[in-house]
Enzyme design. Sequence first.
Site, PDB file in Angstrom:
ATOM      1  N   ARG A 185       0.789  -1.233   0.000  1.00  0.00           N
ATOM      2  CA  ARG A 185       0.000   0.000   0.000  1.00  0.00           C
ATOM      3  C   ARG A 185       0.821   1.283   0.000  1.00  0.00           C
ATOM      4  O   ARG A 185       0.251   2.371   0.030  1.00  0.00           O
ATOM      5  CB  ARG A 185      -0.986   0.038   1.178  1.00  0.00           C
ATOM      6  CG  ARG A 185      -1.930  -1.158   1.247  1.00  0.00           C
ATOM      7  CD  ARG A 185      -2.890  -1.062   2.422  1.00  0.00           C
ATOM      8  NE  ARG A 185      -3.697  -2.248   2.537  1.00  0.00           N
ATOM      9  CZ  ARG A 185      -3.346  -3.322   3.238  1.00  0.00           C
ATOM     10  NH1 ARG A 185      -2.209  -3.331   3.896  1.00  0.00           N
ATOM     11  NH2 ARG A 185      -4.127  -4.371   3.279  1.00  0.00           N
ATOM     12  N   ASP A 186       2.140   1.190  -0.013  1.00  0.00           N
ATOM     13  CA  ASP A 186       2.935   2.426  -0.023  1.00  0.00           C
ATOM     14  C   ASP A 186       4.258   2.208  -0.763  1.00  0.00           C
ATOM     15  O   ASP A 186       5.328   2.558  -0.274  1.00  0.00           O
ATOM     16  CB  ASP A 186       3.192   2.904   1.411  1.00  0.00           C
ATOM     17  CG  ASP A 186       3.664   4.357   1.461  1.00  0.00           C
ATOM     18  OD1 ASP A 186       3.327   5.124   0.532  1.00  0.00           O
ATOM     19  OD2 ASP A 186       4.369   4.721   2.409  1.00  0.00           O
ATOM     20  N   ILE A 187       4.166   1.646  -1.956  1.00  0.00           N
ATOM     21  CA  ILE A 187       5.358   1.458  -2.785  1.00  0.00           C
ATOM     22  C   ILE A 187       5.792   2.810  -3.333  1.00  0.00           C
ATOM     23  O   ILE A 187       5.011   3.512  -3.974  1.00  0.00           O
ATOM     24  CB  ILE A 187       5.068   0.487  -3.948  1.00  0.00           C
ATOM     25  CG1 ILE A 187       4.608  -0.876  -3.411  1.00  0.00           C
ATOM     26  CG2 ILE A 187       6.291   0.342  -4.850  1.00  0.00           C
ATOM     27  CD1 ILE A 187       5.668  -1.626  -2.639  1.00  0.00           C
TER      28      ILE A 187
ATOM     29  N   LEU B 180       0.609   0.914   5.823  1.00  0.00           N
ATOM     30  CA  LEU B 180      -0.066   2.204   5.828  1.00  0.00           C
ATOM     31  C   LEU B 180      -1.542   2.048   5.483  1.00  0.00           C
ATOM     32  O   LEU B 180      -2.007   0.993   5.067  1.00  0.00           O
ATOM     33  CB  LEU B 180       0.598   3.163   4.842  1.00  0.00           C
ATOM     34  CG  LEU B 180       1.931   3.764   5.299  1.00  0.00           C
ATOM     35  CD1 LEU B 180       2.313   4.917   4.380  1.00  0.00           C
ATOM     36  CD2 LEU B 180       1.878   4.262   6.730  1.00  0.00           C
TER      37      LEU B 180
END
Length: 266
Positions: A96-98, A118
Amino acid sequence: QPAPQRAARRATGLRRFSREAKILQSLNSPYVPRVRDWGADQGLVFIVTEHTPGKTLQRMLQEAPDHQLPPAQALDLARQIGLALDAIFAHGVAHRDIKPRNLLVTREGHVKLMNFGLAEHIDAQRLAEGDARTLAYLAPEQSEAGRPVDIRADLYAAGAVLYEMLAGRPPFEAANNIQLVMKILTSAPPPLYRMRPDLPLAVHRLIEKVLSKRPEERYQTPREFVTALDRVSLGDEAPPPPPPPKAEPETPSLGLSLAALVSSAN
């Protein structure tokens, strides 16, 4: 958002974080640092991982000429990101936060996926306070409350990172966060072939597919993404000269953008 709903959302997030931390603690993948510990303290959740020397991809891009990496290196790093996502996807986890700041590249050139857990979508506070370097890699569905977020959002972000490694800039840039989110929701990124006409057509098609607005039009699994990368040959022909750029539509006004975002969050 009413306090009870915020509390319920935090509780749901903590349960998901705890589940993912337990999975990561048992995960044995060369692309994910070993988790040593995890927990919560005074409302903050944390994961402690092994120390891995290297540089973040963000720093590598900052130091690279024109903020671009050589195509072979960019494709190799993107492939490793895909393999990292494949490892966590096999256990039902989405990152969810690449983004470049959360991708560590070791001295040997190996990718390590950092910082899990996240929120699934942005809210008004995160939009106002968020770092544009984070928002720039969010998939469209992550900006709208109530829309499901899964591994395909991570694949979108991986495509955005690959775009930046080749173009020297993220797919979307704007004067403020609200306009940035509106571009992600409604606009196509500047075609990569205008900046990198030397790259083979397969690279452009791969990036167009992985950056599709609709999750069902992207690669559906990390393995599909990796397979597509494996089929790319840098020796293939480049695409024909691009047509002259069209005038971009006006970005919605700040008020309309905020109204649209608030409406989607309610």
